[in-house]
Each structure stands twice: as C-alpha cells, then as structure tokens.
Scaffold this active site. Sequence first.
Site, PDB file in Angstrom:
ATOM      1  N   CYS A   1       0.807  -1.227   0.000  1.00  0.00           N
ATOM      2  CA  CYS A   1       0.000   0.000   0.000  1.00  0.00           C
ATOM      3  C   CYS A   1       0.838   1.274   0.000  1.00  0.00           C
ATOM      4  O   CYS A   1       0.339   2.343  -0.342  1.00  0.00           O
ATOM      5  CB  CYS A   1      -0.951   0.012   1.194  1.00  0.00           C
ATOM      6  SG  CYS A   1      -2.144  -1.329   1.119  1.00  0.00           S
TER       7      CYS A   1
ATOM      8  N   HIS B   1      -3.259   7.679   1.882  1.00  0.00           N
ATOM      9  CA  HIS B   1      -3.630   6.326   1.452  1.00  0.00           C
ATOM     10  C   HIS B   1      -5.031   6.037   1.982  1.00  0.00           C
ATOM     11  O   HIS B   1      -5.369   6.399   3.104  1.00  0.00           O
ATOM     12  CB  HIS B   1      -2.631   5.312   2.004  1.00  0.00           C
ATOM     13  CG  HIS B   1      -3.054   3.894   1.794  1.00  0.00           C
ATOM     14  ND1 HIS B   1      -3.456   3.428   0.558  1.00  0.00           N
ATOM     15  CD2 HIS B   1      -3.156   2.846   2.641  1.00  0.00           C
ATOM     16  CE1 HIS B   1      -3.778   2.154   0.675  1.00  0.00           C
ATOM     17  NE2 HIS B   1      -3.608   1.774   1.924  1.00  0.00           N
TER      18      HIS B   1
ATOM     19  N   ASN C   1      -9.874   0.180  -0.475  1.00  0.00           N
ATOM     20  CA  ASN C   1      -8.409   0.246  -0.435  1.00  0.00           C
ATOM     21  C   ASN C   1      -7.852  -0.355  -1.722  1.00  0.00           C
ATOM     22  O   ASN C   1      -7.941  -1.563  -1.927  1.00  0.00           O
ATOM     23  CB  ASN C   1      -7.920  -0.518   0.802  1.00  0.00           C
ATOM     24  CG  ASN C   1      -6.411  -0.472   0.955  1.00  0.00           C
ATOM     25  OD1 ASN C   1      -5.695  -0.043   0.053  1.00  0.00           O
ATOM     26  ND2 ASN C   1      -5.928  -0.928   2.101  1.00  0.00           N
TER      27      ASN C   1
HETATM   28  O1  UT7 Z   1      -3.620  -0.644   3.438  1.00  0.00           O
HETATM   29  C1  UT7 Z   1      -2.779  -1.345   4.308  1.00  0.00           C
HETATM   30  C2  UT7 Z   1      -3.083  -0.994   5.634  1.00  0.00           C
HETATM   31  N1  UT7 Z   1      -4.304  -1.652   6.072  1.00  0.00           N
HETATM   32  C3  UT7 Z   1      -5.023  -1.028   6.960  1.00  0.00           C
HETATM   33  O2  UT7 Z   1      -4.720   0.087   7.285  1.00  0.00           O
HETATM   34  C4  UT7 Z   1      -6.165  -1.753   7.607  1.00  0.00           C
HETATM   35  C5  UT7 Z   1      -6.126  -1.446   9.061  1.00  0.00           C
HETATM   36  N2  UT7 Z   1      -7.135  -2.088   9.835  1.00  0.00           N
HETATM   37  C6  UT7 Z   1      -8.442  -1.737   9.764  1.00  0.00           C
HETATM   38  O3  UT7 Z   1      -8.812  -0.907   8.963  1.00  0.00           O
HETATM   39  C7  UT7 Z   1      -9.399  -2.348  10.748  1.00  0.00           C
HETATM   40  O4  UT7 Z   1      -8.680  -3.015  11.743  1.00  0.00           O
HETATM   41  C8  UT7 Z   1     -10.414  -3.325  10.096  1.00  0.00           C
HETATM   42  C9  UT7 Z   1     -11.386  -2.542   9.252  1.00  0.00           C
HETATM   43  C10 UT7 Z   1      -9.676  -4.346   9.250  1.00  0.00           C
HETATM   44  C11 UT7 Z   1     -11.205  -4.046  11.177  1.00  0.00           C
HETATM   45  O5  UT7 Z   1     -11.855  -3.111  12.028  1.00  0.00           O
HETATM   46  P1  UT7 Z   1     -11.738  -3.261  13.612  1.00  0.00           P
HETATM   47  O6  UT7 Z   1     -12.553  -2.185  14.184  1.00  0.00           O
HETATM   48  O7  UT7 Z   1     -10.276  -3.297  13.943  1.00  0.00           O
HETATM   49  O8  UT7 Z   1     -12.456  -4.634  13.857  1.00  0.00           O
HETATM   50  P2  UT7 Z   1     -11.866  -5.959  14.501  1.00  0.00           P
HETATM   51  O9  UT7 Z   1     -10.872  -6.599  13.595  1.00  0.00           O
HETATM   52  O10 UT7 Z   1     -11.447  -5.660  15.893  1.00  0.00           O
HETATM   53  O11 UT7 Z   1     -13.167  -6.860  14.522  1.00  0.00           O
HETATM   54  C12 UT7 Z   1     -14.305  -6.535  15.325  1.00  0.00           C
HETATM   55  C13 UT7 Z   1     -15.365  -7.594  15.135  1.00  0.00           C
HETATM   56  C14 UT7 Z   1     -14.844  -9.015  15.256  1.00  0.00           C
HETATM   57  O12 UT7 Z   1     -15.820  -9.775  15.915  1.00  0.00           O
HETATM   58  P3  UT7 Z   1     -15.651 -10.139  17.472  1.00  0.00           P
HETATM   59  O13 UT7 Z   1     -14.357 -10.881  17.564  1.00  0.00           O
HETATM   60  O14 UT7 Z   1     -15.622  -8.826  18.177  1.00  0.00           O
HETATM   61  O15 UT7 Z   1     -16.863 -10.956  17.733  1.00  0.00           O
HETATM   62  C15 UT7 Z   1     -14.731  -9.475  13.826  1.00  0.00           C
HETATM   63  O16 UT7 Z   1     -14.857 -10.880  13.687  1.00  0.00           O
HETATM   64  O17 UT7 Z   1     -15.918  -7.493  13.821  1.00  0.00           O
HETATM   65  C16 UT7 Z   1     -15.900  -8.784  13.192  1.00  0.00           C
HETATM   66  N3  UT7 Z   1     -15.727  -8.593  11.746  1.00  0.00           N
HETATM   67  C17 UT7 Z   1     -16.748  -8.400  10.903  1.00  0.00           C
HETATM   68  N4  UT7 Z   1     -18.084  -8.336  11.093  1.00  0.00           N
HETATM   69  C18 UT7 Z   1     -18.871  -8.113  10.034  1.00  0.00           C
HETATM   70  C19 UT7 Z   1     -14.571  -8.549  11.046  1.00  0.00           C
HETATM   71  N5  UT7 Z   1     -14.836  -8.337   9.745  1.00  0.00           N
HETATM   72  C20 UT7 Z   1     -16.178  -8.243   9.634  1.00  0.00           C
HETATM   73  C21 UT7 Z   1     -17.039  -8.009   8.543  1.00  0.00           C
HETATM   74  N6  UT7 Z   1     -18.375  -7.956   8.797  1.00  0.00           N
HETATM   75  N7  UT7 Z   1     -16.597  -7.828   7.286  1.00  0.00           N
END
Ligand code: UT7
Length: 323
Positions: A114, A250, A280
């Site tokens: 990225c 980005h 992204n």
């Molecule tokens: O470009 C390269 C750099 N990449 C990035 O900058 C990405 C950086 N990370 C992020 O943008 C975020 O961490 C994400 C968008 C990937 C995830 O958001 P988050 O607020 O960090 O969520 P999380 O990973 O802590 O997940 C929260 C909950 C989980 O459920 P539990 O364990 O709390 O029950 C996940 O399983 O959300 C669940 N979850 C989803 N639910 C519905 C994860 N993906 C999904 C989904 N739909 N697509």
Amino acid sequence: MAPRSIAIGSGAYLPEKVVTNADLAALVDTSDEWIQARTGIKQRYMAADGEKTSDLAIAAANLALADAGIEGKDVDLIVLATATPDNTFPSTATTVQAAIGMERGAAFDVQAVCSGFIYALATADNFIRAGQATNALVIGAETFSRILDWEDRTTCVLFGDGAGALVLQAGEGEGAEDRGILSTHLHSDGRYKDMLYVDGGPSSTQTVGYLRMQGREVFKHAVANLSSVVIEALDANGLSADAIDWLVPHQANLRIINGAGKKLKMPEEKVIVTVDRHANTSAASVPLALDEALKDGRIKRGDLLLLEAMGGGFTWGASLVRW
Ligand code: UT7
C-alpha cells in the site's frame, strides 16, 4: 542546481464493475452497516475477467501522458508500484512501456504494497534529481480482487482494483515555494512482515496465495507510523501543518484518514477521501485520490500537498509536493 521533479500530468482508471457492500453481504457474513461504520467503505471497483493490472496501468498512463501533453516516446523512466503484477516476471512496467510506445530508458516495478506509490515516487524523484531521467511515469496499479480470500469477511470487504499515474519532469526549483517534489521520506520495518502478507508466492508455495491481515494491529501501527512520517516531512522542509493545502492520504480506512487529518488539525474538507467509493486500492489509492481532486478542481497550481501511505512489510512513507 540539481534538477527538481515537477508533476506535469495525472491520470487514473477504475474498472467498470462496481461491487457494493450489499453484494458482499450476499457472499460472506457481513453487512453494509458494519463495513461503513468500521471503514467508511460503501463500494469498490473490480476488474473484469481477463482485465489485468497492466490494462488498468496502461489506461491511467495514457491519460496522464495526454494530461502532460507528452507522448510515450518522450518517457525515459517508468516506475510502477504493484503487489499484484500480471506475472511473476517480466515486470508489469515493461508491459506498460511497450504499450505506450516507449523504446528507450528503463521500466521496472517496485513492491511496497500500500506504500508502493510513495516508494515509486521517491525512486523516480531520485532518478530525476541524479540526472538519470527527464520524463518519468510513476504508476500505482492493482488488482487486489485476485488475491482476496472471498470466504474471509475480515479482508475481502476492504479492497478494490484501480490505477493512477503521474508524469514527473526534470525542471528547476528551490525551497518550499517553487513547484515540484519538495522531499520524500520512506521507512520499513520487516519485523512486522507477518501482520499483513500474502500466504503464497513463487519461491514459497508455487501458488499466488491470499492476503492475510491482523487488522487491529495494522490499524495501530498505521496511526503511529503515519503521524511520525508526516512530522518528519514537515520538519525536513521547515514547514508547519497549517502550510498544507491538501492531505492526500492512502485510502485504507476512513477512521485512519480522519485520525491523520485531526493530528494535523486539518479541516475535513482539506482531506481528500475516496475510500467510500474505491475502498483500499493499495498502491493505486494515492494517485487515484490525487487525480480526483485535480480533475474536480479542488487542487490548484501552487497548492502544497502532503501524500502519505502505510502498508505491508511494514512500509510507510510521505512526500510533500508543491503542485
Ligand atoms: O492498506 C494497508 C493498511 N491496512 C489497513 O490500514 C487496515 C487497518 N485495519 C483496519 O482498517 C481495521 O482493523 C479493520 C477494518 C480491518 C477491522 O476493524 P476493527 O474495528 O479493527 O475490527 P476488529 O478486527 O477488531 O473486529 C471486530 C469484530 C470481530 O468480531 P468479534 O471478535 O468482536 O466478535 C470481527 O470478527 O468485527 C468482526 N468482523 C466483521 N463483522 C462483520 C470482522 N470483519 C467483519 C465483517 N463484517 N466484514
């Protein structure tokens, strides 16, 4: 005086097909509400069957050349950033080179996921400053849809396909008020390589593999690394944040973008956002966002732009550009 790299043209290309959050909710256990709340993404573009990274790159490159008013034969350097090349080799850059009718100079890919566009921009800028290139095409092009695990809801909702290109030309300039790339700043820290990676490759599995990410960890590092590299870029030029006209970040997550904007105390309308429509697009995201704001007239000649990105490796970087 060493030459300075002046941006003289920009182009961008998005595939035709739009995939909405509702489309993805039919594939995996997710919802429009979750995706928008956590990321700001509403839709993404997806390359058609058979449409390759080079096809997107060539379309963006041709638009950038037309915008710059030069032809492919005038270009003597292509630096193309991608993590989704057409083939393991040759580089996707050489496919673009042939397609634009450039029969001299050098064309190669860089790989910083990225952060790829910032890495490519820094590379081309250094070639120009060293007197080794005069007209450089800097391209970010990706088809991330090809490396997504469409059964993994934690990653497949986050990415899209697209390409953006910039033409840099050797010119003159000094200080922060003259046009051109003021500075570029690159970093990487391979200790974090397992936080965001593809679980395949020619030398490891002989397969292409799928993207794997520890999202929360990446998020944390993105916020910290982006704020430090942005300060580094401003300090290197003796500028304060209020000198920036446009933040072109980005586009990974609206929460990361807004966090960076807030740290710089930039009003929201000075932050270019495309993540809602593009998702992204990895190395393509910064030039796609830049092109949108140029073409709709927000960015004007003389404006100061701060470009920044963070990605797998980890890699991260920033650049200050006087447009
Ligand atoms: O470009 C390269 C750099 N990449 C990035 O900058 C990405 C950086 N990370 C992020 O943008 C975020 O961490 C994400 C968008 C990937 C995830 O958001 P988050 O607020 O960090 O969520 P999380 O990973 O802590 O997940 C929260 C909950 C989980 O459920 P539990 O364990 O709390 O029950 C996940 O399983 O959300 C669940 N979850 C989803 N639910 C519905 C994860 N993906 C999904 C989904 N739909 N697509």
